[in-house]
Design a protein around this motif. Structure first.
Motif, short mmCIF file in Angstrom:
data_model
loop_
_atom_site.label_atom_id
_atom_site.label_comp_id
_atom_site.label_asym_id
_atom_site.label_seq_id
_atom_site.Cartn_x
_atom_site.Cartn_y
_atom_site.Cartn_z
N SER A 272 -4.09 25.18 -64.72
CA SER A 272 -4.40 23.84 -65.19
C SER A 272 -4.07 23.75 -66.66
N TYR B 28 -7.81 27.34 -60.99
CA TYR B 28 -7.81 26.41 -59.88
C TYR B 28 -8.63 27.01 -58.73
N HIS C 106 0.73 16.60 -62.19
CA HIS C 106 0.15 17.82 -61.63
C HIS C 106 1.21 18.68 -60.96
N ARG D 200 6.41 17.13 -67.25
CA ARG D 200 5.10 16.49 -67.37
C ARG D 200 5.03 15.61 -68.60
N MET E 195 -8.89 16.20 -55.57
CA MET E 195 -9.08 16.80 -56.89
C MET E 195 -10.56 16.83 -57.26
N PHE F 28 -11.30 19.89 -59.74
CA PHE F 28 -10.25 19.71 -60.75
C PHE F 28 -10.62 18.57 -61.69
N ARG G 64 -9.03 15.89 -63.50
CA ARG G 64 -7.74 15.20 -63.62
C ARG G 64 -7.53 14.63 -65.00
N LEU H 134 -5.05 16.51 -67.12
CA LEU H 134 -3.61 16.44 -66.86
C LEU H 134 -2.92 15.79 -68.06
N HIS I 28 -2.80 10.81 -67.06
CA HIS I 28 -3.73 10.25 -66.08
C HIS I 28 -4.05 8.83 -66.51
N PHE J 212 -3.48 22.44 -53.80
CA PHE J 212 -3.06 21.94 -55.12
C PHE J 212 -2.38 23.03 -55.95
#
Length: 554
Positions: free
Chosen positions: A23, A29, A109, A280, A444, A449, A451, A454, A457, A525
């Motif tokens: 992550s 994770y 992700h 990303r 998630m 997770f 998010r 990330l 988002h 994931f």
């Protein structure tokens, strides 16, 4: 395929995965230890990350803009009037943006091949991924000859000899196919140049339109919002002439579908994530800028369009397919501007060519992703040493040659059916993105997770997804609404055949493979997803003023 047995979990990293999942904040994770909840190692990509930041940003801003925006805005104006077209473009723009936010967060992700059809197979149901993948491949593949045909029709602005159309079509087909066969780097460079031309064109048209509207043209006629008063802000669909209010409402519904074609393709940056440097970071930056693209280029553009030409202008309805039917060109001609229409037509030609180029790229990459997951023949997953899925590109390129159907009067009707089918298929793609995101969001959250860690988002989720699902269902249902006033079997089929076709793909794969919908704690994931450290490289700070400007723009 999901099992009914309870899963076992572990917080250790998946040591069997070549690209381990970390992550963004280096927390562990939650990884299933049972192989039955993992995807296969074949999910790893064989393509290479050759698209640079400037390519991605320009593709995001203007990648799939084609004749749908430049000429379609005039049809929207004629169909529902300036206020009706504005309402339709705002609604459709909000749905397109919500779809992009959904796919952008999932891509943040997992920047891997196959994009949202793979996400659907991974986090919703393998059967949904199969249906969405083939639906998206088909809608983009059919759009290739649509844009090529539009490009060749634009050439009739200068050469009205129809006997030359076949030759023009052959040249455009060869060029579009060649750019994609030469590789993603050639595609990136060509789209970078085309996108700059499109940006200059859109910006120039808005500025020229505003100048003409304010009386700065050679005729010095100040138009203002006079066409909103006469002939009016709303135009009727002509279906209910005795009920003016209802007829105007039906006009807006018709334009909703028409506007949808102009917006489709915004997700191209996410489709290209597996071949993008720093995917990303670059996808996140591109999505944030798309909001302003929609607001300025589409919404502001349609406002200016409604100020330039009345919705009942006969030139607006001529359907020539060239710049002559553009409301901007009509306004320029009326204002006494002689040279600009030729420049506009040339730029729109490059836009149509670019859109065809982009649709070929997107459809070939989705076909490659389907083959990787065993949902298409394995031959389409073959890549060259340079990372080009050559077989997928070559197979999809065959669709470009369907544009020759428009050189035959007997095949034109069939070709127009393809156009209508591709638009509805695009709406199913948007629906799939929104539905998949809701499952992704739920999974998630269930697996712990965060998010918000990330790189990208949206704070408006999951409400954006719910908004998008509501409107896309309406788009699909009203797509052929006019056929119920004057029923025609062929028009009804082209408007609604995609609904049973999509569900046939879904239930067919589901029955054959006996797939089940993934439960939140069964979603994978991790497998095959590269870590942030593997994809994102440090960005060198700008050393001079020129580099600072370059970084700001791209």
């Amino acid at each position: 395929m999901a099992s009914s047995l309870p899963p076992i979990y572990d917080t250790e990293k998946d040591s069997s995965s070549v690209e381990k999942g970390h992550s963004p904040n280096d927390h562990e994770y939650v990884v299933q230890t049972e192989d039955r909840f993992h995807l296969d190692a074949q999910d790893l990509d064989h393509v290479q990350r050759k698209l640079k930041q400037r390519h991605v940003q320009m593709i995001a801003v203007a990648g799939t803009i084609g004749t749908g925006l430049f000429l379609g805005s005039g049809s929207a104006l004629a169909g529902s009037g300036p206020a009706g077209a504005l309402i339709a473009y705002i609604v459709v723009g909000s749905v397109a943006y919500s779809a992009l936010c959904c796919i952008g967060e999932m891509t943040s992700h997992a920047p891997i091949s196959g994009t949202f059809p793979h996400f659907a197979a991974r986090w919703v149901d393998p059967a949904l991924g199969f249906a969405l993948g083939w639906n998206y491949w088909y809608s983009n593949a059919v759009s290739i000859p649509v844009e090529i045909t539009a490009a060749t029709i634009l050439l009739t602005f200068w050469d009205s000899n129809l006997s030359h159309q076949a030759g023009y079509t052959a040249v455009v087909c060869v060029l579009v196919c060649a750019i994609n066969i030469f590789g993603v780097r050639w595609f990136g460079e060509s789209e970078f140049i085309f996108s700059i031309i499109k940006l200059l064109l859109i910006t120039g048209l808005i500025l020229v339109g505003l100048i003409i509207d304010l009386g700065g043209g050679p005729d010095h006629q100040r138009r203002g919002f006079q066409y909103w008063r006469n002939p009016g802000a709303f135009a009727g669909a002509g279906l209910e002439p005795n009920h003016i209010g209802l007829d105007r409402f039906l006009g807006i519904l018709n334009v909703l579908v028409q506007a949808g074609f102009s917006f489709q393709g915004l997700e191209l940056t996410a489709v290209a994530a597996s071949e993008t440097e720093n995917p990303r970071r670059n996808v996140a930056k591109a999505i944030r800028r798309v909001f302003w693209r929609i607001l300025i280029f589409y919404v502001l553009g349609i406002i200016i369009t409604g100020m330039l030409v009345p919705f009942n202008d006969p030139d607006l309805l001529q359907g020539s397919g060239t710049a002559a039917q553009s409301p901007y060109v009509i306004a320029m001609s009326r204002a006494g501007i002689k040279v600009l229409p030729h420049i506009v037509n040339a730029c729109i030609f490059t836009s149509a060519f670019s859109a065809g180029n982009s649709f070929l790229y997107a459809s070939s990459r989705v076909l490659y992703g389907l083959a990787l997951r065993g949902q298409a023949p394995k031959i389409f997953a073959w890549c060259t040493k340079g990372g080009l899925p050559l077989v997928a590109v070559a197979a999809t390129s065959c669709f470009a040659w369907l544009s020759f159907m428009n050189t035959s009067s007997g095949a034109v009707k069939v070709f127009n059916w393809f156009v209508n089918l591709s638009t509805v298929a695009g709406f199913f793609s948007w629906l799939g993105m929104h539905v998949t995101y809701l499952y992704f969001y739920r999974g998630m959250k269930a697996q712990g997770f965060d998010r918000t860690k990330l790189i990208y988002h949206s704070k408006l989720q999951p409400y954006l997804s719910i908004w998008g699902i509501f409107w896309v269902i309406i788009f699909i249902l009203v797509n052929g609404i006019s056929v119920f006033w004057s029923f025609n079997a062929s028009d009804f089929l082209t408007s609604y055949i995609n609904i049973p076709l999509f569900f046939a793909l879904y239930f067919g794969w589901k029955i054959i493979k006996r797939t089940k919908i993934w439960k939140p704690m069964e979603m994978d994931f991790v497998t095959g997803i590269p870590s942030v450290e593997e994809t994102e490289h440090p960005i060198e700070p700008p050393k001079n003023f020129g580099e600072k400007v370059f970084q700001l723009v791209f």
